[in-house]
Design a protein around this motif. Sequence first.
Motif, PDB file in Angstrom:
ATOM      1  N   TYR A 100     -10.070  -1.937 -14.614  1.00 58.44           N
ATOM      2  CA  TYR A 100      -9.750  -2.233 -13.212  1.00 58.44           C
ATOM      3  C   TYR A 100      -8.489  -1.486 -12.773  1.00 58.44           C
ATOM      4  N   ILE A 101      -7.475  -1.518 -13.629  1.00 53.24           N
ATOM      5  CA  ILE A 101      -6.201  -0.884 -13.281  1.00 53.24           C
ATOM      6  C   ILE A 101      -6.350   0.634 -13.242  1.00 53.24           C
ATOM      7  N   HIS A 102      -7.142   1.185 -14.154  1.00 56.97           N
ATOM      8  CA  HIS A 102      -7.405   2.628 -14.121  1.00 56.97           C
ATOM      9  C   HIS A 102      -8.139   3.012 -12.835  1.00 56.97           C
ATOM     10  N   GLU A 103      -9.135   2.220 -12.461  1.00 56.32           N
ATOM     11  CA  GLU A 103      -9.902   2.528 -11.247  1.00 56.32           C
ATOM     12  C   GLU A 103      -9.025   2.408 -10.007  1.00 56.32           C
ATOM     13  N   LEU A 104      -8.197   1.373  -9.946  1.00 56.64           N
ATOM     14  CA  LEU A 104      -7.260   1.236  -8.829  1.00 56.64           C
ATOM     15  C   LEU A 104      -6.361   2.462  -8.741  1.00 56.64           C
ATOM     16  N   SER A 105      -5.840   2.893  -9.874  1.00 54.64           N
ATOM     17  CA  SER A 105      -4.934   4.048  -9.899  1.00 54.64           C
ATOM     18  C   SER A 105      -5.630   5.303  -9.396  1.00 54.64           C
ATOM     19  N   SER A 106      -6.875   5.498  -9.813  1.00 55.86           N
ATOM     20  CA  SER A 106      -7.637   6.666  -9.355  1.00 55.86           C
ATOM     21  C   SER A 106      -7.836   6.637  -7.848  1.00 55.86           C
ATOM     22  N   ARG A 107      -8.143   5.460  -7.313  1.00 56.17           N
ATOM     23  CA  ARG A 107      -8.392   5.349  -5.869  1.00 56.17           C
ATOM     24  C   ARG A 107      -7.113   5.551  -5.057  1.00 56.17           C
ATOM     25  N   VAL A 108      -5.986   5.124  -5.600  1.00 52.99           N
ATOM     26  CA  VAL A 108      -4.719   5.350  -4.894  1.00 52.99           C
ATOM     27  C   VAL A 108      -4.388   6.839  -4.882  1.00 52.99           C
ATOM     28  N   ILE A 109      -4.581   7.505  -6.007  1.00 49.72           N
ATOM     29  CA  ILE A 109      -4.241   8.926  -6.100  1.00 49.72           C
ATOM     30  C   ILE A 109      -5.131   9.779  -5.195  1.00 49.72           C
ATOM     31  N   ASP A 110      -6.435   9.471  -5.146  1.00 57.66           N
ATOM     32  CA  ASP A 110      -7.320  10.323  -4.332  1.00 57.66           C
ATOM     33  C   ASP A 110      -7.434   9.858  -2.878  1.00 57.66           C
ATOM     34  N   GLY A 111      -6.714   8.779  -2.532  1.00 58.27           N
ATOM     35  CA  GLY A 111      -6.653   8.358  -1.139  1.00 58.27           C
ATOM     36  C   GLY A 111      -7.710   7.367  -0.705  1.00 58.27           C
ATOM     37  N   ARG A 112      -8.600   6.979  -1.604  1.00 61.57           N
ATOM     38  CA  ARG A 112      -9.608   5.988  -1.219  1.00 61.57           C
ATOM     39  C   ARG A 112      -8.983   4.618  -0.959  1.00 61.57           C
ATOM     40  N   MET A 113      -7.830   4.357  -1.593  1.00 60.81           N
ATOM     41  CA  MET A 113      -7.096   3.118  -1.346  1.00 60.81           C
ATOM     42  C   MET A 113      -5.726   3.478  -0.799  1.00 60.81           C
ATOM     43  N   ASN A 114      -5.520   3.173   0.481  1.00 59.74           N
ATOM     44  CA  ASN A 114      -4.237   3.445   1.132  1.00 59.74           C
ATOM     45  C   ASN A 114      -3.662   2.116   1.609  1.00 59.74           C
ATOM     46  N   PHE A 115      -2.645   1.655   0.929  1.00 58.85           N
ATOM     47  CA  PHE A 115      -2.094   0.339   1.245  1.00 58.85           C
ATOM     48  C   PHE A 115      -1.509   0.272   2.652  1.00 58.85           C
ATOM     49  N   ASP A 116      -0.983   1.378   3.144  1.00 56.61           N
ATOM     50  CA  ASP A 116      -0.383   1.367   4.478  1.00 56.61           C
ATOM     51  C   ASP A 116      -1.418   1.060   5.560  1.00 56.61           C
ATOM     52  N   ASP A 117      -2.679   1.391   5.295  1.00 59.57           N
ATOM     53  CA  ASP A 117      -3.733   1.110   6.278  1.00 59.57           C
ATOM     54  C   ASP A 117      -3.945  -0.388   6.478  1.00 59.57           C
ATOM     55  N   LEU A 118      -3.535  -1.184   5.506  1.00 58.06           N
ATOM     56  CA  LEU A 118      -3.790  -2.626   5.573  1.00 58.06           C
ATOM     57  C   LEU A 118      -2.880  -3.338   6.567  1.00 58.06           C
ATOM     58  N   HIS A 119      -1.764  -2.714   6.927  1.00 55.80           N
ATOM     59  CA  HIS A 119      -0.808  -3.391   7.803  1.00 55.80           C
ATOM     60  C   HIS A 119      -1.407  -3.726   9.169  1.00 55.80           C
ATOM     61  N   ALA A 120      -2.331  -2.906   9.629  1.00 59.72           N
ATOM     62  CA  ALA A 120      -2.930  -3.128  10.947  1.00 59.72           C
ATOM     63  C   ALA A 120      -4.125  -4.081  10.887  1.00 59.72           C
ATOM     64  N   LYS A 121      -4.479  -4.539   9.697  1.00 61.64           N
ATOM     65  CA  LYS A 121      -5.647  -5.394   9.530  1.00 61.64           C
ATOM     66  C   LYS A 121      -5.255  -6.872   9.552  1.00 61.64           C
TER      67      LYS A 121
END
Length: 200
Positions: A100-121
């Motif tokens: 899970y942690i490896h997959e999260l890390s991969s998604r953060v690096i390639d941009g599939r998971m962008n935490f800043d996008d969550l602020h508007a949600k």
Amino acid sequence: MTKKNDKHSTDTPEEHLSAADPILSQLIVKFGKCTLFQRNYDPYGTLVRSIISQQLSAKVADTIEGRVLALVQDFNPANILEIPIDRLREAGLSGAKSRYIHELSSRVIDGRMNFDDLHAKSNDEAIAILSELPGVGRWTAEMFLIFGLGRSDVLAQGDAGLKRAVRLLYGEKAVFEKVGKKWKPFRSVASWYLWKYLDS
């Protein structure tokens, strides 16, 4: 027509909650000012720690977190991906959590998971997005909204400890969601006091 000022608009969370809930007021007197949001903004590290702590006691989670941190030096995606899953397992993580942690890390690096996008949600929208991550369910997402994004009005419906605290403080028949309504718009802060109560 001049709009009247809301007399609660400048209240601190502690003042608002004390006025709204006599039981919580006693906890505020006992434990003092809430320190929930006195931490650095670190959404990735917060989510990694939440995954590590799933279904573990605080003591065990802290031990495993310390071992993992000793391997990676710092919780950032690149460092995590440099550590093979087998070595993460040797530090005490399950194979599933390591993946899970490896997959999260991969998604953060390639941009599939962008935490800043969550602020508007909204809370529900953010929980839905986070729940798409492997290993992230409702409880982990709710904890992330509180500790990762610093949201002050989250009622963590997936937290068994909070529900237990409500039963102990408000009676066995107390309904968690109903009690939580009086804590708006500071339900995260109210939750912090309930966690402190359980820890004491």
